[in-house]
Scaffold this motif. Structure first.
Motif, PDB file in Angstrom:
ATOM      1  N   PRO A 148       0.815  -1.225   0.000  1.00 54.76           N
ATOM      2  CA  PRO A 148       0.000   0.000   0.000  1.00 54.76           C
ATOM      3  C   PRO A 148       0.843   1.266   0.000  1.00 54.76           C
ATOM      4  O   PRO A 148       1.996   1.263   0.442  1.00 54.76           O
ATOM      5  N   ILE A 149       0.251   2.363  -0.467  1.00 55.91           N
ATOM      6  CA  ILE A 149       0.860   3.690  -0.398  1.00 55.91           C
ATOM      7  C   ILE A 149       0.060   4.509   0.609  1.00 55.91           C
ATOM      8  O   ILE A 149      -1.138   4.728   0.429  1.00 55.91           O
ATOM      9  N   PHE A 150       0.721   4.941   1.699  1.00 54.20           N
ATOM     10  CA  PHE A 150       0.088   5.755   2.728  1.00 54.20           C
ATOM     11  C   PHE A 150       0.342   7.221   2.399  1.00 54.20           C
ATOM     12  O   PHE A 150       1.486   7.675   2.389  1.00 54.20           O
ATOM     13  N   SER A 151      -0.724   7.960   2.163  1.00 54.16           N
ATOM     14  CA  SER A 151      -0.596   9.363   1.789  1.00 54.16           C
ATOM     15  C   SER A 151      -1.394  10.226   2.762  1.00 54.16           C
ATOM     16  O   SER A 151      -1.816   9.751   3.820  1.00 54.16           O
ATOM     17  N   GLY A 152      -1.585  11.483   2.412  1.00 50.29           N
ATOM     18  CA  GLY A 152      -2.358  12.406   3.241  1.00 50.29           C
ATOM     19  C   GLY A 152      -3.109  13.371   2.347  1.00 50.29           C
ATOM     20  O   GLY A 152      -2.836  13.487   1.152  1.00 50.29           O
ATOM     21  N   ASN A 153      -4.053  14.080   2.923  1.00 49.19           N
ATOM     22  CA  ASN A 153      -4.860  15.015   2.140  1.00 49.19           C
ATOM     23  C   ASN A 153      -3.986  16.087   1.502  1.00 49.19           C
ATOM     24  O   ASN A 153      -3.105  16.657   2.153  1.00 49.19           O
ATOM     25  N   GLY A 154      -4.212  16.321   0.222  1.00 51.17           N
ATOM     26  CA  GLY A 154      -3.483  17.369  -0.485  1.00 51.17           C
ATOM     27  C   GLY A 154      -2.167  16.926  -1.081  1.00 51.17           C
ATOM     28  O   GLY A 154      -1.537  17.687  -1.818  1.00 51.17           O
ATOM     29  N   MET A 155      -1.719  15.710  -0.773  1.00 47.19           N
ATOM     30  CA  MET A 155      -0.443  15.238  -1.317  1.00 47.19           C
ATOM     31  C   MET A 155      -0.660  14.581  -2.690  1.00 47.19           C
ATOM     32  O   MET A 155      -1.764  14.151  -3.020  1.00 47.19           O
ATOM     33  N   PRO A 156       0.419  14.485  -3.479  1.00 46.17           N
ATOM     34  CA  PRO A 156       0.248  14.081  -4.896  1.00 46.17           C
ATOM     35  C   PRO A 156       0.162  12.567  -5.098  1.00 46.17           C
ATOM     36  O   PRO A 156       0.843  12.009  -5.942  1.00 46.17           O
ATOM     37  N   HIS A 157      -0.713  11.892  -4.330  1.00 46.32           N
ATOM     38  CA  HIS A 157      -0.839  10.439  -4.522  1.00 46.32           C
ATOM     39  C   HIS A 157      -1.533  10.098  -5.837  1.00 46.32           C
ATOM     40  O   HIS A 157      -1.250   9.053  -6.426  1.00 46.32           O
ATOM     41  N   ASN A 158      -2.436  10.970  -6.304  1.00 40.59           N
ATOM     42  CA  ASN A 158      -3.074  10.707  -7.605  1.00 40.59           C
ATOM     43  C   ASN A 158      -2.055  10.777  -8.737  1.00 40.59           C
ATOM     44  O   ASN A 158      -2.064   9.942  -9.651  1.00 40.59           O
ATOM     45  N   GLU A 159      -1.161  11.769  -8.678  1.00 36.60           N
ATOM     46  CA  GLU A 159      -0.118  11.875  -9.698  1.00 36.60           C
ATOM     47  C   GLU A 159       0.811  10.662  -9.647  1.00 36.60           C
ATOM     48  O   GLU A 159       1.203  10.125 -10.684  1.00 36.60           O
ATOM     49  N   LEU A 160       1.148  10.230  -8.431  1.00 34.23           N
ATOM     50  CA  LEU A 160       2.016   9.055  -8.287  1.00 34.23           C
ATOM     51  C   LEU A 160       1.333   7.808  -8.818  1.00 34.23           C
ATOM     52  O   LEU A 160       1.956   6.996  -9.508  1.00 34.23           O
ATOM     53  N   ALA A 161       0.042   7.647  -8.526  1.00 36.91           N
ATOM     54  CA  ALA A 161      -0.704   6.489  -9.024  1.00 36.91           C
ATOM     55  C   ALA A 161      -0.727   6.481 -10.551  1.00 36.91           C
ATOM     56  O   ALA A 161      -0.495   5.440 -11.186  1.00 36.91           O
ATOM     57  N   ALA A 162      -0.984   7.652 -11.155  1.00 40.66           N
ATOM     58  CA  ALA A 162      -1.021   7.743 -12.618  1.00 40.66           C
ATOM     59  C   ALA A 162       0.345   7.424 -13.219  1.00 40.66           C
ATOM     60  O   ALA A 162       0.452   6.733 -14.239  1.00 40.66           O
ATOM     61  N   VAL A 247      -4.150  -1.095  -9.109  1.00 37.74           N
ATOM     62  CA  VAL A 247      -3.912   0.162  -8.379  1.00 37.74           C
ATOM     63  C   VAL A 247      -5.271   0.731  -7.988  1.00 37.74           C
ATOM     64  O   VAL A 247      -6.150   0.886  -8.841  1.00 37.74           O
ATOM     65  N   MET A 248      -5.453   1.014  -6.689  1.00 37.40           N
ATOM     66  CA  MET A 248      -6.726   1.568  -6.203  1.00 37.40           C
ATOM     67  C   MET A 248      -6.484   2.857  -5.431  1.00 37.40           C
ATOM     68  O   MET A 248      -5.596   2.922  -4.593  1.00 37.40           O
ATOM     69  N   SER A 249      -7.295   3.849  -5.697  1.00 39.98           N
ATOM     70  CA  SER A 249      -7.230   5.115  -4.969  1.00 39.98           C
ATOM     71  C   SER A 249      -8.667   5.634  -4.843  1.00 39.98           C
ATOM     72  O   SER A 249      -9.336   5.826  -5.850  1.00 39.98           O
ATOM     73  N   ASP A 250      -9.246   5.704  -3.674  1.00 37.78           N
ATOM     74  CA  ASP A 250      -8.600   5.780  -2.392  1.00 37.78           C
ATOM     75  C   ASP A 250      -9.323   4.805  -1.465  1.00 37.78           C
ATOM     76  O   ASP A 250     -10.548   4.866  -1.355  1.00 37.78           O
ATOM     77  N   ILE A 251      -8.588   3.931  -0.790  1.00 39.79           N
ATOM     78  CA  ILE A 251      -9.174   2.940   0.105  1.00 39.79           C
ATOM     79  C   ILE A 251      -9.884   3.622   1.280  1.00 39.79           C
ATOM     80  O   ILE A 251     -10.855   3.091   1.829  1.00 39.79           O
ATOM     81  N   THR A 252      -9.438   4.809   1.671  1.00 35.99           N
ATOM     82  CA  THR A 252     -10.100   5.540   2.759  1.00 35.99           C
ATOM     83  C   THR A 252     -11.552   5.853   2.402  1.00 35.99           C
ATOM     84  O   THR A 252     -12.442   5.756   3.251  1.00 35.99           O
ATOM     85  N   SER A 253     -11.809   6.209   1.137  1.00 36.11           N
ATOM     86  CA  SER A 253     -13.191   6.461   0.704  1.00 36.11           C
ATOM     87  C   SER A 253     -14.033   5.199   0.826  1.00 36.11           C
ATOM     88  O   SER A 253     -15.207   5.246   1.215  1.00 36.11           O
ATOM     89  N   PRO A 303      -2.708  -0.642  -3.260  1.00 32.70           N
ATOM     90  CA  PRO A 303      -3.783   0.253  -2.807  1.00 32.70           C
ATOM     91  C   PRO A 303      -3.220   1.556  -2.264  1.00 32.70           C
ATOM     92  O   PRO A 303      -2.167   1.573  -1.636  1.00 32.70           O
ATOM     93  N   ILE A 304      -3.921   2.653  -2.511  1.00 31.10           N
ATOM     94  CA  ILE A 304      -3.505   3.965  -2.018  1.00 31.10           C
ATOM     95  C   ILE A 304      -4.552   4.440  -1.012  1.00 31.10           C
ATOM     96  O   ILE A 304      -5.757   4.358  -1.277  1.00 31.10           O
ATOM     97  N   LEU A 305      -4.105   4.889   0.152  1.00 31.55           N
ATOM     98  CA  LEU A 305      -5.051   5.408   1.145  1.00 31.55           C
ATOM     99  C   LEU A 305      -4.524   6.700   1.741  1.00 31.55           C
ATOM    100  O   LEU A 305      -3.325   6.867   1.942  1.00 31.55           O
ATOM    101  N   THR A 306      -5.439   7.627   1.992  1.00 34.69           N
ATOM    102  CA  THR A 306      -5.070   8.899   2.621  1.00 34.69           C
ATOM    103  C   THR A 306      -5.310   8.765   4.120  1.00 34.69           C
ATOM    104  O   THR A 306      -6.409   8.416   4.548  1.00 34.69           O
ATOM    105  N   MET A 307      -4.278   9.053   4.910  1.00 36.10           N
ATOM    106  CA  MET A 307      -4.377   8.952   6.362  1.00 36.10           C
ATOM    107  C   MET A 307      -5.024  10.228   6.911  1.00 36.10           C
ATOM    108  O   MET A 307      -4.471  11.315   6.711  1.00 36.10           O
ATOM    109  N   PRO A 308      -6.169  10.146   7.584  1.00 34.46           N
ATOM    110  CA  PRO A 308      -6.769  11.352   8.170  1.00 34.46           C
ATOM    111  C   PRO A 308      -5.793  12.013   9.146  1.00 34.46           C
ATOM    112  O   PRO A 308      -5.228  11.366  10.020  1.00 34.46           O
ATOM    113  N   ASN A 309      -5.569  13.314   8.959  1.00 38.26           N
ATOM    114  CA  ASN A 309      -4.631  14.095   9.783  1.00 38.26           C
ATOM    115  C   ASN A 309      -3.214  13.511   9.772  1.00 38.26           C
ATOM    116  O   ASN A 309      -2.450  13.686  10.734  1.00 38.26           O
ATOM    117  N   ASP A 310      -2.853  12.815   8.683  1.00 39.47           N
ATOM    118  CA  ASP A 310      -1.518  12.197   8.557  1.00 39.47           C
ATOM    119  C   ASP A 310      -1.217  11.234   9.712  1.00 39.47           C
ATOM    120  O   ASP A 310      -0.057  11.026  10.077  1.00 39.47           O
TER     121      ASP A 310
END
Length: 457
Positions: A148-162, A247-253, A303-310
């Motif tokens: 998995p890729i652990f990201s945060g709100n506003g970070m470029p995980h969509n660009e990395l996934a693409a 590749v999945m974005s975003d598991i948090t959703s 899988p890519i997930l955004t960590m709430p509040n990092d």
């Protein structure tokens, strides 16, 4: 015999309850006809004696308890699949969302997948090249792995996934068929357009299958999106013998949709309001990746997930870390310093990396070089902490070398362009070039033979 029920007990959010039902199975597909003749799809998610709870995949507004009818289809939710799905775009329920028309196939597959016997699994070993130096060298993706890729709100995980979808490929000598299943879960329309445009411009769309669930789609559809994507992956891998990267974005959703449905079902909440079965539900997705001893294909899951509040201790990244084989963590500090991709090396790891790199897989010097880069960058953090106390000018000459190494490592090795695709040899050579900033006696993780061959040349 298909029975039709003419009265609904109640409608609560995405859920519908109906009583006095007979011969109904868990997971059975349901047609719900509203008073204006519109038919909405759903499935049975709970049975309590003669009462069934149905999860509706579409908006439940307009459904009346008196003027609606429910028909149980006596079948599970299935997708028709063939190799014609390559290059196509589907919605979260596997329905065509492009102009390509329906998929016609005699073979249909249950989206809940087929349980894999652990004894039948093959141990993952082969390397998948993403073209991104920090991942390929230091947390190598292995065929059949869950990383998995652990990201945060506003970070470029969509660009990395693409970028990973565009650039990912098997080893240089491999002639096997390779494809990517991309699932966008709960994304905005402009994000979905970005993914689609990115794949088309890179001429990668013919080997990509897209499943898109928008943020304004019904929440119940979001729960099925990853299952549809993984079912397509299982078909291509285990029926057609292809090597598949999911590749999945975003598991948090997805997890938040699960929490919303659980709340509507009035279930007792667990940590942060998520259902108590969040761990087993995530495992039912992640464990569909892997390799089988008697099948040539494989499923690698990113899988890519955004960590709430990092917060890496939040239930979603916390439970994901227990199930998967490592993680790639995106760092907020690197992102704020305009480093792309902002991969935070020290908390990231790939537990299967050791068995898929080295001679015969990538290059003989890869394991020792990766260990040395980790060790040297770890030392950089200590020196930076010291420099904040005494100032960089008062550091020893050796410590100043580490400060220079840290800057070069972040600016030249971790950072690379959105369109930049480095092969594994370029990545490893770049790692050696940056290590030359440090004195040879600091390279304690490298053998004299490797130092002579790569460092002194």
């Amino acid at each position: 015999m298909i029975k039709e029920y003419l009265k609904i007990d109640k409608v609560v959010g995405p859920l519908v309850e109906v009583s006095n039902v007979e011969d109904v199975a868990y997971g059975e597909v349901v047609d719900i006809k509203s008073r204006n003749g519109e038919i909405k799809k759903g499935k049975v998610i709970r049975l309590d004696e003669d009462k069934a709870t149905i999860q509706v995949f579409e908006n439940t507004s307009g459904l009346s308890t008196d003027n609606s009818s429910i028909k149980f289809r006596d079948e599970a939710f299935e997708l028709p699949l063939s190799k014609e799905i390559l290059g196509r775009v589907f919605d979260g329920l596997g329905r065509p969302a492009d102009l390509g028309g329906e998929i016609f196939s005699r073979r249909k597959y249950n989206i809940n997948g087929r349980a894999i016997n652990p004894v039948a699994r093959e141990y993952p070993r082969d390397f998948i090249q993403t073209g991104i130096s920090s991942i390929d060298a230091l947390m190598t993706l292995i065929r059949g792995q869950k990383l998995p890729i652990f990201s945060g709100n506003g970070m470029p995980h969509n660009e990395l996934a693409a970028q990973i979808v565009r650039q990912a490929k098997l080893g240089e000598d491999s002639d096997e068929e390779f494809a990517v299943i991309f699932a966008a879960i709960g994304v905005k329309h402009d994000d979905a357009d970005f993914f689609r445009k990115s794949f088309i411009e890179a001429n990668a769309m013919d080997r990509v299958v897209m499943f898109i669930n928008y943020a304004d789609d019904p929440v119940a559809e979001r729960i099925n999106t990853p299952r549809c994507a993984l079912t397509a992956a299982e078909y291509l891998a285990f029926e057609e013998g292809m090597q598949i990267l999911v590749v999945m974005s975003d598991i948090t959703s997805y997890c938040e949709a699960l929490r919303e449905v659980s709340s509507a079902r009035e279930e007792v909440p667990s940590r942060k309001g998520f259902p108590g079965y969040l761990y087993s539900d995530l495992a039912s997705l992640y464990e569909r990746a892997g390799m089988l001893k008697d099948k040539p294909g494989s499923i690698t899951f990113l899988p890519i997930l955004t960590m709430p509040n990092d917060d890496i201790t939040h239930p979603i990244p916390d439970l994901t870390g227990f199930i998967t084989e490592g993680q790639i963590v995106l760092g907020r500090d690197l992102f704020q310093n305009n480093v792309y991709p902002p991969v935070d090396i020290l908390p990231s790891l790939s537990r299967l990396m050791k068995d898929g790199i080295g001679e015969g897989y990538t290059r003989a010097d890869h394991p020792d070089l990766a260990n040395q880069l980790f060790a040297s960058y770890s030392k950089v953090q200590e020196v930076r902490a010291l420099s904040q106390i005494i100032g960089e000018d008062d550091l020893t000459e050796n410590d100043k070398k580490y400060m220079e190494f840290g800057r070069k490592f972040e600016d030249l090795f971790i950072a690379q362009g959105f369109e930049e695709n480095r092969n594994i040899n370029e990545t490893l050579d770049l790692g050696w070039e940056i290590l030359k900033v440090l004195p040879a006696n600091e390279l304690t993780r490298l053998s004299p033979e490797l130092i002579e061959k790569y460092y002194n040349n």
